[in-house]
Structure formats: structure tokens, C-alpha cells
Design a protein around this motif. Structure first.
Motif, PDB file in Angstrom:
ATOM      1  N   LYS A  29       7.796  -3.144  -1.678  1.00 36.17           N
ATOM      2  CA  LYS A  29       6.627  -2.162  -1.370  1.00 36.17           C
ATOM      3  C   LYS A  29       6.354  -3.009  -1.185  1.00 36.17           C
ATOM      4  O   LYS A  29       4.521  -2.704  -1.168  1.00 36.17           O
ATOM      5  N   SER A  30       5.658  -4.289  -1.566  1.00 31.57           N
ATOM      6  CA  SER A  30       4.523  -5.015  -1.579  1.00 31.57           C
ATOM      7  C   SER A  30       5.240  -6.341  -0.998  1.00 31.57           C
ATOM      8  O   SER A  30       6.539  -6.851  -1.849  1.00 31.57           O
ATOM      9  N   LEU A  82       1.552  -4.368   5.359  1.00 34.75           N
ATOM     10  CA  LEU A  82       0.716  -5.345   4.815  1.00 34.75           C
ATOM     11  C   LEU A  82      -0.867  -5.449   4.714  1.00 34.75           C
ATOM     12  O   LEU A  82      -1.228  -4.991   6.546  1.00 34.75           O
ATOM     13  N   GLU A 142      -3.061 -11.377   0.403  1.00 33.52           N
ATOM     14  CA  GLU A 142      -4.263 -10.843   0.177  1.00 33.52           C
ATOM     15  C   GLU A 142      -5.595 -12.204  -0.776  1.00 33.52           C
ATOM     16  O   GLU A 142      -6.768 -11.958  -0.912  1.00 33.52           O
TER      17      GLU A 142
END
Lengths: 402, 371
Positions: B218-219, B3, B232
């Protein structure tokens, strides 16, 4: 022993209507086959059947009487023109004038290029102008029908419908002017050369407006019951066509104007079934089959060079302006290519204008008119395929479901 | 892939994302014109961002990072005008609302981009069926642990946000009886629901790594939770709202969430507990089904109230924070929704008057474009 009266005599005397009915059944079957096995538009099948079985092909079906042919074509075309008009939003031209410029440039270039070509072939000015005017047309019938059948939606589809409607207006007006000049060359005073087109435009639009307003009233009170509604609509279209012809106005312009005015005045969105229901759809099959039967390729061999040049130069003159103004008008190059290609088809409107010219000027009908007829046949046959290709290429047809 | 670190952000700053409907001006059905309108919008300068979404009849507008209601509304207005002008140029109408009332999912086309093609391959028809339109609100957090704290505390009030924004009663041509049906489409995705009950960032990172190592995600983007942390941006993202019928309502709901966050972060209260989630799905369902009339059960006291009542009480509790954040105008708008009904009731009233969903959609678009 005498031949019993209850058994038919040989050779059988059959009503000519039988052949036409037979052609219709074959046309529909062929249309279904084309969709199923070749993924081509159905109308190609309808037209092909008429072409193959009619006088231009195997000659199995005798030529249709001109009056009956015209009745079918004018009624079906009337439905399709009204349908086209009611799908086209003229206000869009104000919000995006680049579409208007594209349309004017495309029609202007087509007229100029074809006019130039014919002058080069030593055709008289007024006659060249009449043919150039007809070359502007982008078949409204093929457009409406192929868009409905392919269930396309998007920028190319909407622009195609709009530009087909505009081209139809330009073509009818320019053609009328050119014919007036042809009469002028034949020694008719110039005041009528000006007055006639004016009468045509104002009269046809007035008739269209009257039609539109009446239709709106009736429709509001009757609602959407398909049977009632299509019966009244077809009745009205027949009346409008006859009134327009009687007053020497243009039925084409009147019905297109009726659709455009209905759409312009409408406050709420309104959707109709394709061709206003199954009765309309039957007439459309009839029209394309009848067009095939009436197809005249007799001038092709003699004028092959001219026919090919007419098709190629018209294609370039339509495609280039669309490509040139694409990015200003808000579409990409791929879409512009698709739009330009899909503008090719010619059919009923061009055919009626050509026949009208031929009736007024028999020498035209026997000469240049035949070359033009060959062009129309070729573009009516390939037109629906080009439209379908364009719409698929622009990714505006439904996706296959995996 | 582990992460990414939790980015710093101004606490209580807000960002709004709105997914919008692209409509044909002929029948007001959805039209797959996202590439065209995005191309047109890219020709002009505008604040924020305009982006594609999974199907071609959707676009998304994003505001930049904002703090106050006034500036947020101004930016949203400017974005709306940009999109509306491009729409006029292309003969398209644009509308808010959580669902399109009569579109058919199979007619939708996937927007051609690697991520959307991947999602379409993975989820099959669910991807096209995901042509629903939501509002996402980002709230800036001072740090990752604070973000997790706020996320679990706000989860309790998810029904408030659903009921206020609900604008999707019609699906595939019929009234469903729900206020918001959009969330039913979200629930079919395997990674939907709520975030795991984890209270510090290290544990959250561990959870994330474990999920990545299973190959399921994946994210962070692969989690379709109601609220999710977005390291983010240094925010938590509230994803339960339908796109409201106007940008003013969208801004007001964002500010309501912001003000409530301010209240939560300053109020001394018990740590979040797993038990807080006992009634979570029931409350959520009540809000989707009945909107402001839905029942809201307080997991701490077991008291039952209507959502309208609970939101009214909340407006009183957060009054000081409203003043501090200068969000009075926004709360006035929330009171108006409580009094006059949410988007779903506007849509039903319009349908009763018009009898045709095409007409409803036209008026919905006129309302959104500010015609």
C-alpha cells in the motif's frame, strides 16, 4: 474362632494424617480442574478443598492440631515472604517516590477507615487499632503465588509485589504497637509500650540481615543445584522462624527483610524457580489447604453486617488512593483500577496476626476476632481471583497464542 | 494510490532511528511496558521523537534532521537521557543491541495500534518474532534520481554497515556464531531484500504503481528493503544496522554512511549496473556471519578482502570528506571498532566473563544508559 491378628479390626483405626493426605490429593485435583475448566487460580482449589472438607464445611476432616498447622503455615509463608522480598527492588521507591506516597496513603487510609468503623461499632481503641492494622495486609502469599502462576509481568505486577511487601511491614509493626496498647490498657507501664516495637523491628531486621548475608554466601558457593539449594533454604527458613519466635521477634518481618536485603545487596540479576523449586511448591499447596482447614466462619452469621462493612470499606480505602495518585506515579486509570482491586486479598499473615491477638486476649478471640476471621476467609477465597482479574485486565498476563 | 512526490531535503543531512529494548530490572528479560514508558516520556519536553514499535517490549527514538556528528550525538544523548529517566521512574532498564539474548518470541505482545494489528494479522508469528532492534539511517538527497543513484551505489557497501553495527550474536538463549542474526529475522518477510534495479524516478513510480495494483503493498512502508527511498522525507533509508550498544557508536556509523555518501556523490565513477548485485547476498551473508572478519568481494575487480581491511581502505579514501563534514571524531570511533571489535564481540567477551546471559543483558543496559 478368634479374629486373626493379621486382619485389621473394624472399625478401622486410621491415623488422622490420612485425612490430611487425602485432602491434599483432592486439593491438587480440584486446583487442576479450576485452571482447566474455569481458568481460575489453582490456590482457590487448594483453599476450597480445606474449607469444604474441614470443620468449617462438611466436617469430614478433623481440626488440625494448632502446632502442626502453624509449622506448615510458617514454613510455607517464610518461603513466600523470602521470595517476595527477593523480587522487590526498594531502590525503585527513591526513583519514583510517588509509589511510596501511594503505598503510605493507601495503608494509612485503610487503617483510619477501619479504625473509624470499629469505633463506630463501640470497639475499644486499642482493639480497633489492632484490627485496623491487620486490615492493612495484602496477602504476600496470594500475591507471589498468583503472579508466579499467571506468569504476569509489568507495572501493575511489580507495584503489587512492592505494595504487598510494604503493607506487610506496616501491618506487623502497627499490630505490635496496637497489642502493646492493649496491654497498656490492661495496666502495663508505658516504657514497654515504646520499647517493645523498637525491639521487634530492630531485632527482626537484624535477624533478616544475618539470614540474607548467610544465604548469599552459601548460595554463591553452592550454585543453583535445586535440591541442595532448596534443602538449605528451607532449613534456614525453619531456623529463622524458630529463632524469631524464641526471641519474641516477628518471623514474618525477619523473612521479608531477609528477602529485601538480599535483593538490595545483589549486584547481578538472579532468578529462582517459583517457590525455589518443587519442594517449595508442595509446601505452598499444603499451606493453602491447611488455611482452608483452619478457616473459621462461625462468627459470620452473628456479625454479617460488620464483616461486609469491613470488606467494603477496606476495599474503598485501598482503591481510592491508588486511583488518586495513579497519574503522578506513572500508570493509567485502567492499570490503577487493576492494581487497587488486586490489593484486596488477605490470608496467612492476617490469619497469624489475628490468632496471635486471640491468644493474648481470649475475649478478642471469642468476639471481634471471629468477625475478622470471616473477613479473612472471604478474602482468601476471592483474593486470588481478584488478583488474576486485575493482572489480566492490566494486560500483564501472557497472550493466548492463536 | 500512487507514490508521493520526492520531498526536497538538504543533501547529506542525516536522521537516525534506533529501536530499543525495554527490560525488567529483576531478570533483564524483555518486558511489555512500551505504553507505560511512552506515557511517561510524553509528560516531558524532549528533542526528536519517541515512538512505539511492533511489540510492546520495544520503543523507537528518532532524531530530528541533523548535519554534523557533534549535534547528532548531543541530540541522541538528550533522547537517551529522556528515555533512561523514564525507565528509572518505572523500574525499567533500556538497552541497545540487535536481539535480546534469551527472550521468547511467543511472550511478546503486539502494540495496540491499527498498523501493528494489521501486520500481526498478516504475518502471524513473524510479527512477534520481529522483536529485533535496528538502527535506520536517513541520508538527504538533492533529488529522486540522485536518491536512486546513491541507493544502488551504497548497496555495494551494505556489508560495511552490517559488520560495524553487528550486535546480535545470541538468540533464544544461545550463541548462534553469527555477528548479526537480526537480519535473518528480516529476511523471512516477503518484501525484504533489495530494491529493484531502477535508475530513474519515473521508472520507480511505475514499479510502485504496478506493485500497488497487485495489492501486495500500500505504501513505501511495506517494503522491508535493506535500503529504500523515502520520498516523504526526501531521503534514502539504510536499514541493515543493528542498534549499536551505545548512542556514540550509532552516531558514528550514521556519520560513516554520510561521509561515504558524500564521497560517492562527488566521485566520478561508472553508472550502477545490475551486475553489481551478483555478490550482494554473499557479501551480506559474510558480514552477518563473520562480522569484521567476513570476506568482502568487490564485484568490479573480483578481489577478496576482509571487511576490516576494506573499511580501513575506505576510511583513507573518504578522508577529505571526513574533514569537510567535520566527522573526525566519528571516524575515530569507527577505527576503534575496527581495532577492538564490534558489539557482537563485546557481548561474547562479556558472556565469557559472566557465564549468564542475564548478567550480559544487565551490563548491556548499563552501557547503553550510561550508568
Amino acid at each position: 474362632m478368634t479374629w486373626p491378628t493379621y486382619i485389621p479390626q473394624w472399625p478401622l483405626s486410621v491415623s488422622p494424617a490420612l485425612w490430611f493426605a487425602l485432602a491434599l490429593v483432592i486439593a491438587v485435583l480440584l486446583g487442576e480442574g479450576l485452571v482447566r475448566y474455569l481458568k481460575l487460580p489453582r490456590i482457590v482449589g487448594y483453599f476450597c478443598t480445606g474449607l469444604l472438607l474441614g470443620p468449617a464445611g462438611l466436617g469430614l476432616i478433623p481440626e488440625l492440631p494448632a502446632i502442626e498447622w502453624r509449622l506448615v503455615v510458617e514454613l510455607a509463608l517464610g518461603i513466600l515472604l523470602f521470595e517476595l522480598g527477593s523480587k522487590v527492588n526498594l531502590r525503585w521507591l527513591k526513583a519514583n517516590p510517588w509509589i511510596a506516597y501511594t503505598s503510605l496513603l493507601e495503608a494509612g487510609a485503610t487503617f483510619a477507615a477501619i479504625f473509624g468503623l470499629l469505633i463506630w461499632f463501640d470497639v475499644a481503641d486499642a482493639t480497633a487499632a489492632a484490627v485496623a492494622a491487620i486490615a492493612i495486609t495484602t496477602s504476600p502469599a496470594i500475591m507471589v503465588r498468583t503472579v508466579a502462576e499467571s506468569r504476569a509481568q509489568g507495572q501493575v505486577t511489580e507495584r503489587l509485589l512492592l505494595m504487598a511487601a510494604l503493607n506487610c511491614i506496616y501491618a506487623v509493626i502497627c499490630h505490635k504497637l496496637a497489642v502493646a496498647f492493649m496491654h497498656g490498657e490492661a495496666g502495663i507501664s508505658s516504657i514497654h509500650v515504646v520499647f517493645q516495637p523498637l525491639y521487634l523491628i530492630v531485632g527482626s531486621v537484624l535477624l533478616g540481615w544475618l539470614f540474607g548475608v548467610t544465604f548469599e554466601r552459601i548460595h554463591r558457593h553452592l550454585g543453583q543445584h535445586e535440591e541442595t539449594f532448596s534443602f538449605i533454604l528451607f532449613g534456614m527458613i525453619t531456623i529463622a522462624t524458630i529463632v524469631a519466635s524464641t526471641l519474641m521477634l516477628s518471623p514474618i518481618l525477619a523473612l521479608l527483610a531477609a528477602g529485601l536485603i538480599t535483593r538490595y545487596r545483589r549486584q547481578r540479576p538472579q532468578t529462582f524457580p517459583a517457590h525455589f523449586g518443587s519442594a517449595g511448591a508442595v509446601l505452598v499447596v499444603l499451606m493453602f489447604t491447611a488455611n482452608g482447614l483452619a478457616a473459621d466462619l462461625s462468627g459470620l452469621r452473628e456479625n454479617i453486617l460488620l464483616v461486609l462493612l469491613l470488606i467494603i470499606i477496606r476495599a474503598i480505602a485501598k482503591l481510592l488512593p491508588v486511583l488518586a495518585l495513579a497519574s503522578y506515579s506513572g500508570i493509567g486509570l485502567r492499570q490503577a483500577m487493576a492494581l487497587g482491586i488486586a490489593l484486596m486479598p488477605m490470608s496467612s499473615v492476617a490469619l497469624l496476626l489475628t490468632l496471635d491477638t486471640g491468644i493474648a486476649f481470649p475475649t478478642f478471640g471469642a468476639g471481634l476476632g471471629l468477625a475478622l476471621m470471616s473477613c479473612i476467609v472471604i478474602l482468601e477465597l476471592t483474593g486470588p481471583i481478584l488478583v488474576q482479574l486485575g493482572l489480566r485486565w492490566a494486560k500483564e498476563t501472557p497472550e493466548k497464542i492463536a | 494510490m500512487s507514490l508521493i512526490p520526492f520531498a526536497p531535503s538538504r543533501p547529506l543531512s542525516i536522521g537516525v532511528e534506533l529501536e530499543l529494548q525495554l527490560l525488567s530490572c529483576n531478570d533483564y528479560n524483555l518486558v511489555s511496558s512500551a505504553p507505560d514508558i511512552l506515557r511517561q516520556i510524553a509528560k516531558h519536553n524532549h528533542p526528536g521523537k519517541v515512538k512505539p514499535e511492533i511489540t510492546r517490549s520495544m520503543i523507537e527514538i528518532n532524531t530530528s534532521v541533523q548535519y554534523g556528528y557533534g549535534a547528532l550525538v548531543n541530540e541522541l544523548r538528550s533522547l537517551r537521557d529522556t528515555v533512561t529517566n523514564a525507565g528509572h521512574f518505572l523500574n525499567l532498564a533500556i538497552a541497545g543491541g540487535g536481539t535480546h539474548p534469551f527472550q521468547h518470541w511467543s511472550e511478546q505482545k503486539i502494540y495496540d495500534a491499527p498498523r501493528f494489528n494489521y501486520l500481526s494479522d498478516l504475518y502471524g508469528y513473524l510479527a512477534k518474532q520481529f522483536t529485533v532492534f535496528g538502527q535506520h539511517v536517513h541520508i538527504g538527497c538533492s533529488g529522486p534520481d540522485e536518491a536512486l543513484y546513491l541507493m544502488h551505489k551504497l548497496s555495494h557497501y551494505i556489508p560495511h554497515f552490517i559488520a560495524l553495527s553487528a550486535a546480535s550474536p545470541f538468540v533464544q538463549g544461545h550463541d548462534t556464531g553469527f555477528s548479526s542474526t537480526r537480519l535473518n529475522s528480516v529476511l523471512t518477510f516477503p518484501m525484504s531484500g533489495r530494491a529493484p534495479f531502477v535508475l530513474n524516478w519515473e521508472d520507480f513510480e511505475q514499479f510502485f504503481d504496478r506493485m500497488v495494483s497487485t495489492g501486495v503493498v500500500k505504501s513505501m512502508k511495506d517494503f522491508y528493503w535493506d535500503i529504500r527511498p523515502q520520498p516523504e522525507f526526501g531521503t534514502i533509508e539504510i536499514r541493515v544496522c543493528d542498534t549499536p550498544l551505545t548512542i556514540e557508536i550509532a552516531a558514528a556509523i550514521a556519520c560513516y554512511i554520510q561521509t561515504m555518501s558524500s564521497y560517492i556523490m562527488t566521485k566520478q565513477s561508472a553508472e550502477p549496473e545490475e551486475d553489481d548485485y551478483l555478490v550482494y547476498t554473499f557479501n551480506r551473508f559474510q558480514a552477518c556471519r563473520f562480522g569484521l572478519e567476513g570476506v568482502f568481494i568487490d564485484p568490479l575487480t573480483n578481489k577478496q578482502r576482509s571487511l576490516r581491511e576494506d573499511i580501513t581502505n575506505m576510511l583513507t579514501s573518504i578522508a577529505d570528506h571526513t574533514k569537510e563534514l567535520q566527522a573526525e571524531e566519528a571516524m575515530e570511533c569507527i577505527r576503534e571498532i575496527l581495532a577492538e571489535g564490534n558489539g557482537a564481540s563485546w557481548l561474547r567477551k562479556t558472556y565469557e566473563r559472566e557465564h549468564h546471559l542475564n548478567n550480559v543483558m544487565q551490563q548491556q543496559a548499563d552501557l547503553w544508559m550510561g550508568n
